[in-house]
Design a protein around this motif. Sequence first.
Motif, PDB file in Angstrom:
ATOM      1  N   GLU A 277       2.694   6.250  -7.246  1.00 43.14           N
ATOM      2  CA  GLU A 277       1.770   7.185  -7.884  1.00 43.14           C
ATOM      3  C   GLU A 277       2.413   8.565  -8.017  1.00 43.14           C
ATOM      4  O   GLU A 277       2.205   9.274  -9.002  1.00 43.14           O
ATOM      5  CB  GLU A 277       0.475   7.277  -7.075  1.00 43.14           C
ATOM      6  N   LYS A 278       3.231   8.929  -7.011  1.00 44.39           N
ATOM      7  CA  LYS A 278       3.911  10.232  -7.050  1.00 44.39           C
ATOM      8  C   LYS A 278       5.138  10.189  -7.967  1.00 44.39           C
ATOM      9  O   LYS A 278       5.507  11.191  -8.563  1.00 44.39           O
ATOM     10  CB  LYS A 278       4.343  10.639  -5.639  1.00 44.39           C
TER      11      LYS A 278
ATOM     12  N   ASN B 140       0.828  -1.213   0.000  1.00 47.31           N
ATOM     13  CA  ASN B 140       0.000   0.000   0.000  1.00 47.31           C
ATOM     14  C   ASN B 140       0.859   1.259   0.000  1.00 47.31           C
ATOM     15  O   ASN B 140       0.640   2.189  -0.778  1.00 47.31           O
ATOM     16  CB  ASN B 140      -0.920   0.004   1.220  1.00 47.31           C
ATOM     17  N   GLU B 141       1.853   1.291   0.898  1.00 49.69           N
ATOM     18  CA  GLU B 141       2.699   2.483   1.030  1.00 49.69           C
ATOM     19  C   GLU B 141       3.506   2.729  -0.242  1.00 49.69           C
ATOM     20  O   GLU B 141       3.606   3.862  -0.730  1.00 49.69           O
ATOM     21  CB  GLU B 141       3.635   2.317   2.230  1.00 49.69           C
ATOM     22  N   GLN B 142       4.098   1.643  -0.784  1.00 44.76           N
ATOM     23  CA  GLN B 142       4.933   1.807  -1.971  1.00 44.76           C
ATOM     24  C   GLN B 142       4.106   2.171  -3.205  1.00 44.76           C
ATOM     25  O   GLN B 142       4.569   2.913  -4.071  1.00 44.76           O
ATOM     26  CB  GLN B 142       5.720   0.510  -2.233  1.00 44.76           C
ATOM     27  N   LEU B 143       2.871   1.661  -3.287  1.00 39.52           N
ATOM     28  CA  LEU B 143       2.001   2.029  -4.413  1.00 39.52           C
ATOM     29  C   LEU B 143       1.673   3.511  -4.387  1.00 39.52           C
ATOM     30  O   LEU B 143       1.604   4.174  -5.434  1.00 39.52           O
ATOM     31  CB  LEU B 143       0.717   1.195  -4.384  1.00 39.52           C
ATOM     32  N   LEU B 144       1.456   4.046  -3.184  1.00 36.62           N
ATOM     33  CA  LEU B 144       1.200   5.486  -3.062  1.00 36.62           C
ATOM     34  C   LEU B 144       2.430   6.289  -3.480  1.00 36.62           C
ATOM     35  O   LEU B 144       2.321   7.350  -4.107  1.00 36.62           O
ATOM     36  CB  LEU B 144       0.793   5.828  -1.626  1.00 36.62           C
ATOM     37  N   GLU B 145       3.626   5.780  -3.118  1.00 33.82           N
ATOM     38  CA  GLU B 145       4.863   6.434  -3.543  1.00 33.82           C
ATOM     39  C   GLU B 145       5.014   6.362  -5.062  1.00 33.82           C
ATOM     40  O   GLU B 145       5.436   7.316  -5.706  1.00 33.82           O
ATOM     41  CB  GLU B 145       6.076   5.760  -2.875  1.00 33.82           C
TER      42      GLU B 145
ATOM     43  N   PHE C 283       3.532   2.238 -16.715  1.00 32.46           N
ATOM     44  CA  PHE C 283       2.693   2.418 -15.517  1.00 32.46           C
ATOM     45  C   PHE C 283       1.732   3.593 -15.716  1.00 32.46           C
ATOM     46  O   PHE C 283       2.130   4.649 -16.207  1.00 32.46           O
ATOM     47  CB  PHE C 283       3.574   2.666 -14.302  1.00 32.46           C
ATOM     48  N   ASN C 284       0.461   3.392 -15.349  1.00 33.87           N
ATOM     49  CA  ASN C 284      -0.530   4.468 -15.443  1.00 33.87           C
ATOM     50  C   ASN C 284      -1.554   4.310 -14.318  1.00 33.87           C
ATOM     51  O   ASN C 284      -1.594   3.266 -13.643  1.00 33.87           O
ATOM     52  CB  ASN C 284      -1.207   4.454 -16.818  1.00 33.87           C
ATOM     53  N   PRO C 285      -2.398   5.328 -14.079  1.00 30.21           N
ATOM     54  CA  PRO C 285      -3.372   5.268 -12.976  1.00 30.21           C
ATOM     55  C   PRO C 285      -4.319   4.074 -13.051  1.00 30.21           C
ATOM     56  O   PRO C 285      -4.743   3.539 -12.032  1.00 30.21           O
ATOM     57  CB  PRO C 285      -4.141   6.588 -13.107  1.00 30.21           C
ATOM     58  N   GLU C 286      -4.646   3.626 -14.287  1.00 29.03           N
ATOM     59  CA  GLU C 286      -5.557   2.489 -14.441  1.00 29.03           C
ATOM     60  C   GLU C 286      -4.937   1.225 -13.837  1.00 29.03           C
ATOM     61  O   GLU C 286      -5.592   0.468 -13.119  1.00 29.03           O
ATOM     62  CB  GLU C 286      -5.871   2.269 -15.925  1.00 29.03           C
TER      63      GLU C 286
END
Length: 684
Positions: A29-30, A22-27, A81-84
Amino acid sequence: MDMNQYLEVFIEESKEHLQACNEQLLELEKNPENISIVNEIFRSAHTLKGMSATMGYEDLAKLTHQMENVLDAIRNHKLTFNPEILDVIFLAVDDLEAMVQSIAEGGDGKRDVHEVVEKLLMIEKGESISQIAKSEVAAAVAEHKPTVKSVYDEFELTVMQQSKEQGFETFEVTVSLREDCLLKAARVFMVFEILEKIGEVIKANPSVEQLEEEQFDQEFTVTIVSKEVKEDIHKKVMKVSEVERVEVHALSLEALRQFELDAPELITSIEPILEEKEPAETSVERQQEDKKAGTTSSSKNSSNKTIRVNIERLDILMNLFEELVIDRGRLEQISRDLNNQELHETVERMTRISGDLQNIILNMRMVPVETVFNRFPRMVRQLARDLDKKINLEIIGAETELDRTVIDEIGDPLVHLIRNALDHGVETPEVRKANGKSEEGTVILKAYHSGNHVFIEIEDDGAGINRDKVLAKAINNGIITGQAAVTMTDKQVFELILASGFSTAEKISDVSGRGVGLDVVKSTIESLGGTISIDSNLGRGSIFSIQLPLTLSIISVMLTEIQNEKFAIPLSSIIETAIVKKSDVLNAHNQRVIDFRGKVVPLLFLKEIFEVPVFEEEDEFYSVVIVRKGDKMAGLVVDSFIGQQEVVLKSLGNYLTNVFAISGATILGDGQVALIVDCNSLIK
């Protein structure tokens, strides 16, 4: 091997890896270009897959396997990699969390993840199928009919590899029995007998135990290594009566190991975790000397060793120590009564040692608030999208430690406060831009120690609280009168939003508007012996500050006496004590008050509140304990002060849950029971 002994470790480790995802996915995204973050997520997913396969949770292993394929394609630049993609991987993580939670609650960890797997397959198919068309697994995935029936751990893969080097091939033999087959276990035995003559059995799916107990429908798969060709294997197995169909597939080790690249840490036994991994929640840290020397518990040192300890064991240890504290108080009392010098010295030494022991036990129960804070970045991301807002969440002081009991209770109140900050506090990008602010709002979640308390603050740079709007709503709801509203300070007005059923939301949404939440926050925090205060600046933002005790078990109190009964008042609520002449007591609005340093403070006579029988004449002075809750103060009138003491807080039990202004009781050194006064209830 009996895996049940590793179940608790598996659950804790799985939660850690999912939280890391979860934490790394949020990173990610940035920083979508940062492949090192993708590698971190891949490693967490890969380790989780290995653990799941080892423990026999195949749904978990299959979903993480598919997730790995997508991550592997991203890190090898086959997918962009993209938001989808991020949203689908988040959905997969949600399903994985649900399965782990099911296992933690005693379930089998099974879940219908067809939809998520389908989406992962579509992502993989749309971008990377052409590059891995030679892989059997990829070809099967393209048809949505995977040929690989079982999930293999590192040990099994190694056996296959060594067999291949010696000229053996690996086959998956899928056998379907006729529906009218009566003795399925017997047919399974006959199939195994044939297969063991032509090769070596590596794995059975379902397991051998399940096959023996006929815990399968009509189909089962056996993996073997053999020098026979698949046509001969097919013929020999088909000779078994009541076998309807046999499928033999040769397995490509390259295909099986495709998702193993760069991840040699696949776990085949959970045993090494006990030695290698650091504890997730509550642990006994053998690093007391390091802490005294100023080093942190997170520093990597070859001499640092940690073990997991069940929280129930710590609770038992804490209860035993509480009994020791009670006996220590008794010894101190006897020592004073006998006035023996040697006894004095022994008791003093025991007091010092038990004090050190108390600190160690309390530290063992301390857990970083990070365990609660970790859930919020993902929640904020989703809420911001639901509300069409841009939010940046900053977390400060996540390493601050709190007692496990407090940690377990504080999560829900913080969820309410953060949702409140996002919905009511931070404005939409258009409004912020019109007001000269950046489109992205900031919410700061901060924790820090101060004295014997921990403070948690939720700060936002949003619209702030509109005093007039809150007052109008409060008057309309009958919470206050118009006359009282004129004299209220800003802080008092802001705290009205904590009243039951209060909401300034103009419409009811999925996030807020029903008037439920902040009153629950207040009651929960006060039940933990804490307080909540609000400060706000219209147009600039708000700060919700929560003050919590470090621990709930052993507290410092001022012992007081009323006639023949003893009452304990927590030191955390006391400002000071005073002796007041009766002639200095004034009357205002039918309430006896005193002038305390220029402030009018109401007096509360505990003997009247607790209906203590009066046997003796009162003197001309009052003994007063000045206590505070937020901005409000009160003077508690008692007969005399006994002194300060550390006591063990014990609940009154299920039969005395609604006793007014009493939070618990304690046993004193002379064996008497003293009730502990709840100052918050008295001031309220």
